[in-house]
Structure formats: structure tokens, C-alpha cells
Write a protein that holds these residues in place. Structure first.
Motif, short mmCIF file in Angstrom:
data_model
loop_
_atom_site.label_atom_id
_atom_site.label_comp_id
_atom_site.label_asym_id
_atom_site.label_seq_id
_atom_site.Cartn_x
_atom_site.Cartn_y
_atom_site.Cartn_z
N LEU A 153 0.83 -1.20 0.00
CA LEU A 153 0.00 0.00 0.00
C LEU A 153 0.86 1.25 0.00
O LEU A 153 1.93 1.30 0.60
CB LEU A 153 -0.91 0.02 1.23
CG LEU A 153 -1.88 -1.14 1.41
CD1 LEU A 153 -2.79 -0.86 2.61
CD2 LEU A 153 -2.71 -1.39 0.16
N THR A 154 0.38 2.30 -0.68
CA THR A 154 1.04 3.59 -0.62
C THR A 154 0.75 4.22 0.74
O THR A 154 -0.12 3.77 1.49
CB THR A 154 0.52 4.52 -1.72
OG1 THR A 154 -0.87 4.80 -1.48
CG2 THR A 154 0.67 3.86 -3.11
N VAL A 160 -5.93 5.99 4.35
CA VAL A 160 -7.35 5.73 4.11
C VAL A 160 -7.79 4.47 4.84
O VAL A 160 -8.87 4.43 5.45
CB VAL A 160 -7.63 5.61 2.59
CG1 VAL A 160 -9.05 5.11 2.34
CG2 VAL A 160 -7.42 6.96 1.90
N LEU A 161 -6.96 3.43 4.82
CA LEU A 161 -7.27 2.19 5.54
C LEU A 161 -7.49 2.48 7.02
O LEU A 161 -8.46 1.99 7.63
CB LEU A 161 -6.12 1.20 5.36
CG LEU A 161 -6.15 -0.08 6.21
CD1 LEU A 161 -7.40 -0.89 5.93
CD2 LEU A 161 -4.90 -0.92 5.94
N THR A 186 -11.31 6.07 -4.92
CA THR A 186 -10.27 5.46 -5.75
C THR A 186 -9.21 4.79 -4.89
O THR A 186 -8.82 3.65 -5.14
CB THR A 186 -9.61 6.53 -6.65
OG1 THR A 186 -10.58 7.04 -7.56
CG2 THR A 186 -8.46 5.93 -7.45
N HIS A 187 -8.75 5.49 -3.86
CA HIS A 187 -7.75 4.91 -2.95
C HIS A 187 -8.31 3.66 -2.27
O HIS A 187 -7.60 2.65 -2.13
CB HIS A 187 -7.33 5.93 -1.89
CG HIS A 187 -6.44 7.02 -2.39
ND1 HIS A 187 -5.30 6.77 -3.11
CD2 HIS A 187 -6.52 8.37 -2.27
CE1 HIS A 187 -4.71 7.92 -3.41
NE2 HIS A 187 -5.45 8.90 -2.91
N LEU A 188 -9.58 3.72 -1.85
CA LEU A 188 -10.18 2.59 -1.16
C LEU A 188 -10.30 1.39 -2.09
O LEU A 188 -9.97 0.26 -1.70
CB LEU A 188 -11.56 2.99 -0.63
CG LEU A 188 -12.35 1.93 0.15
CD1 LEU A 188 -11.56 1.43 1.34
CD2 LEU A 188 -13.69 2.50 0.60
N ALA A 193 -8.33 -3.95 -3.64
CA ALA A 193 -7.84 -4.86 -4.68
C ALA A 193 -6.49 -5.45 -4.30
O ALA A 193 -6.25 -6.66 -4.47
CB ALA A 193 -7.75 -4.13 -6.01
N LYS A 194 -5.62 -4.63 -3.76
CA LYS A 194 -4.28 -5.10 -3.37
C LYS A 194 -4.36 -6.12 -2.23
O LYS A 194 -3.55 -7.07 -2.18
CB LYS A 194 -3.41 -3.92 -2.94
CG LYS A 194 -2.97 -3.00 -4.07
CD LYS A 194 -2.12 -1.86 -3.54
CE LYS A 194 -1.68 -0.92 -4.67
NZ LYS A 194 -0.88 0.22 -4.16
#
Length: 218
Positions: A153-154, A160-161, A186-188, A193-194
Motif C-alpha cells: 500500500l502507498t 485511508v485504511l 479510488t484509494h479505497l 484490490a491489493k
């Protein structure tokens, strides 16, 4: 039009829910009396939403949820859990497996309809503060187990997480980070997905399991 599969082992409750949904303009594609039947009908009828009773004989709602989400072809149905008690470990385990949210069986009819529309539209987590309270009640992270993909994750996705884990809505997260709601979504979507997650509720569970968010004390 949203299609719904109603699952409950009590025929009067099942019939009442089906009648309520039809009166509200939703399409009831089927009714199931147990988990096994729910799995079969979910694959066969491809509903948008499965309204799933959590406690049933033979196969309960937890195992039925797991099998439906594992076997259904995309787009997979959203599973909305029906429960008698909000602090229920069965519900917690269903959320961990990918259920989109939960409702108490005494929820007013208009809120049941609104909840189905909510999960069908992709706004997955229902009553975030209630879900957070449920997860805090059953999360047991004496030795947090970081998800093996968290390092992918970035920095912004991690942020956001964490904020989703604190039960903030997309709007609240956007205000906190000074970005648009679209950017938050978008970030979520990317972090889900990752991490191989299918629901916002799973994101909240993971935030606790990994130790990123700590259960409240006292």
C-alpha cells in the motif's frame, strides 16, 4: 431493479420480508429456508443482494456467506446479514468473510429497504459506528498479524485504511485529507484490490487485526 434473495429458516419471517421488499418495488428472485438452499439459489439466480439470516440449522449464515462469495461469478452478490443481537460473534465472523453489513431483525421496514439500496449501490458498510462497536467487541489482537500485502500500500492508501477502520465515511475522510470523495473512493478501491478484500467491512476488520487501529478501552 434490484434483485434480492431472502434467506431465513422461519417461514413467517421469510414471507414477511419478501412481501415487504416486493411492496417497495424490489424484485424477490427467490426464498431459501437454510444455508445449503441459499448457496444453490445464489449461484442459480444471481441476485444483487442476499438478505441472510445468521443463525439457521444445518448450514448457518456464516458458512453460506463464505460459500456464496467463493463460488458466485462476478459481479458477486452483496450479503446483508440479519441478526437478533448487534453484538454477535457470528455477525463479526460473517463480516470478516466478506458480508457487506448487518441489520437487526427489529429494524424498521423503511431502513431495511434503504439498507438494501445502500449495499446494492456499492456503499458497503452499514451503520459504521455500530459495525465498529461490534468489531471492537470481538477483535482480539494481543499479537497483531500484519496482512502480508500491507507493504504494497502507498502511504495515502494506508492512511485511508486507518481512517476507514475508525468508522469514518468517505465524505469525512475526504474532509480530513483535503481531497475529493472520488479520490477517497479510488484509494479505497485500490487498497481493497491489493489486499484481496471485497467489502468495506472487511477493511475495518483488517485494520483491527493488523493492529493499525486499536480497540477502545474503558
Amino acid at each position: 431493479m434490484i434483485s434480492v434473495l431472502v434467506v431465513d429458516d422461519q417461514v413467517l419471517i421469510r414471507a414477511g420480508l419478501a412481501a415487504l421488499l416486493r411492496a417497495a418495488g424490489l424484485t424477490v428472485v427467490g426464498e431459501a429456508a437454510d444455508g445449503e438452499e441459499a448457496v444453490r439459489l445464489a449461484v442459480e439466480l444471481k441476485p444483487d443482494v442476499v438478505l441472510m439470516d445468521i443463525r439457521m440449522p444445518d448450514m448457518d449464515g456464516i458458512h453460506a456467506t463464505e460459500r456464496i462469495l467463493a463460488t458466485a461469478e462476478p459481479p458477486k452478490p452483496k450479503v446483508l446479514i440479519l441478526t437478533t443481537f448487534d453484538l454477535d460473534e457470528y455477525v463479526y465472523n460473517a463480516l470478516r468473510l466478506g458480508a457487506s453489513g448487518f441489520l437487526l431483525k427489529d429494524t424498521p421496514p423503511e431502513r431495511v429497504i434503504a439498507a438494501i439500496h445502500t449495499v446494492a449501490s456499492g456503499d458497503i458498510l452499514l451503520a459504521p459506528t455500530a459495525t465498529k462497536r461490534l468489531i471492537e467487541a470481538f477483535a482480539d489482537p494481543p499479537a497483531p498479524a500484519p496482512h502480508p500485502q500491507l507493504d504494497r500500500l502507498t502511504a495515502r492508501e494506508n492512511e485511508v485504511l486507518r481512517l476507514v477502520g475508525h468508522a469514518l465515511s468517505n465524505k469525512e475522510i475526504a474532509e480530513r485529507l483535503s481531497v475529493s470523495e472520488g479520490t477517497v473512493k479510488t484509494h479505497l478501491n485500490r487498497l481493497m484490490a491489493k489486499l484481496g478484500l471485497t467489502s468495506r467491512a472487511q477493511v475495518v476488520v483488517l485494520s483491527y487485526d493488523s493492529g493499525l487501529v486499536k480497540p477502545a478501552t474503558g
